[in-house]
Design a protein around this motif. Sequence first.
Motif, PDB file in Angstrom:
ATOM      1  N   TYR A 110      -5.072   2.250   3.827  1.00 26.19           N
ATOM      2  CA  TYR A 110      -4.028   3.263   3.983  1.00 26.19           C
ATOM      3  C   TYR A 110      -4.681   4.643   4.049  1.00 26.19           C
ATOM      4  O   TYR A 110      -5.226   5.130   3.062  1.00 26.19           O
ATOM      5  CB  TYR A 110      -3.032   3.159   2.824  1.00 26.19           C
ATOM      6  N   LYS A 162       0.807  -1.220   0.000  1.00 21.96           N
ATOM      7  CA  LYS A 162       0.000   0.000   0.000  1.00 21.96           C
ATOM      8  C   LYS A 162       0.844   1.275   0.000  1.00 21.96           C
ATOM      9  O   LYS A 162       0.466   2.272  -0.617  1.00 21.96           O
ATOM     10  CB  LYS A 162      -0.982  -0.011   1.168  1.00 21.96           C
ATOM     11  N   ALA A 180      -3.901   7.552   1.628  1.00 20.55           N
ATOM     12  CA  ALA A 180      -4.467   7.322   0.299  1.00 20.55           C
ATOM     13  C   ALA A 180      -5.957   7.653   0.287  1.00 20.55           C
ATOM     14  O   ALA A 180      -6.463   8.206  -0.688  1.00 20.55           O
ATOM     15  CB  ALA A 180      -4.238   5.883  -0.136  1.00 20.55           C
ATOM     16  N   PHE A 199       0.680   4.087  -2.882  1.00 21.40           N
ATOM     17  CA  PHE A 199       0.467   5.490  -2.551  1.00 21.40           C
ATOM     18  C   PHE A 199       1.553   6.369  -3.173  1.00 21.40           C
ATOM     19  O   PHE A 199       1.264   7.411  -3.770  1.00 21.40           O
ATOM     20  CB  PHE A 199       0.436   5.677  -1.031  1.00 21.40           C
ATOM     21  N   TYR A 240      -3.879   4.187  -8.297  1.00 16.80           N
ATOM     22  CA  TYR A 240      -2.951   3.727  -7.262  1.00 16.80           C
ATOM     23  C   TYR A 240      -3.374   4.175  -5.859  1.00 16.80           C
ATOM     24  O   TYR A 240      -3.186   3.437  -4.899  1.00 16.80           O
ATOM     25  CB  TYR A 240      -1.517   4.133  -7.601  1.00 16.80           C
ATOM     26  N   TYR A 241      -3.963   5.356  -5.759  1.00 14.49           N
ATOM     27  CA  TYR A 241      -4.512   5.779  -4.466  1.00 14.49           C
ATOM     28  C   TYR A 241      -5.618   4.809  -4.038  1.00 14.49           C
ATOM     29  O   TYR A 241      -5.705   4.425  -2.881  1.00 14.49           O
ATOM     30  CB  TYR A 241      -5.099   7.182  -4.552  1.00 14.49           C
ATOM     31  N   ALA A 247      -4.288   1.538  -2.686  1.00  9.91           N
ATOM     32  CA  ALA A 247      -3.767   1.713  -1.319  1.00  9.91           C
ATOM     33  C   ALA A 247      -4.901   1.942  -0.326  1.00  9.91           C
ATOM     34  O   ALA A 247      -4.904   1.386   0.771  1.00  9.91           O
ATOM     35  CB  ALA A 247      -2.775   2.869  -1.279  1.00  9.91           C
ATOM     36  N   ALA A 248      -5.888   2.750  -0.721  1.00 15.51           N
ATOM     37  CA  ALA A 248      -7.027   3.049   0.161  1.00 15.51           C
ATOM     38  C   ALA A 248      -7.823   1.788   0.454  1.00 15.51           C
ATOM     39  O   ALA A 248      -8.288   1.592   1.593  1.00 15.51           O
ATOM     40  CB  ALA A 248      -7.922   4.104  -0.475  1.00 15.51           C
ATOM     41  N   GLY A 281       0.972   6.813  -6.762  1.00 14.23           N
ATOM     42  CA  GLY A 281      -0.140   7.755  -6.939  1.00 14.23           C
ATOM     43  C   GLY A 281       0.316   9.195  -6.807  1.00 14.23           C
ATOM     44  O   GLY A 281      -0.093  10.065  -7.573  1.00 14.23           O
ATOM     45  N   GLU A 282       1.200   9.447  -5.857  1.00 11.71           N
ATOM     46  CA  GLU A 282       1.750  10.793  -5.652  1.00 11.71           C
ATOM     47  C   GLU A 282       2.540  11.243  -6.872  1.00 11.71           C
ATOM     48  O   GLU A 282       2.416  12.394  -7.308  1.00 11.71           O
ATOM     49  CB  GLU A 282       2.672  10.815  -4.428  1.00 11.71           C
TER      50      GLU A 282
END
Length: 109
Positions: free
Chosen positions: A96, A61, A99, A65, A87-88, A91-92, A68-69
């Motif tokens: 996470y 995760k 995320a 994240f 990707y967020y 992870a979410a 995603g950033e």
Amino acid sequence: RGLGDVYKRQGLFTYYKELSDKGDVFAQSYLAYFLSEGIGCERDFTMAHKYLLLAVERGDKETQFSLGEMYLCGVGCEKNIELSRKYYKLAADQGYEKAKVALTSISTH
């Protein structure tokens, strides 16, 4: 920092690079971090992105994240909100919190 610290960091970078080249996903994730922070090497966001893409396969995760950033900000890659969201969300879905907040933030734009 002393010169010894520099050599230790360069040694760690080399160690993780060797493992990464053999397909070790944990090493790929660490190498991405080292590259993005310039630890034991020159800072290189493009290469950090490359290693995160390799490491994300394991479903971590924090790696999801971080990727995603990078896509959200266009650091080391072309900015891509859809990939950032993807990707967020991965992870979410694993709980996470960072995320979840980031996903909510980009969903409102």
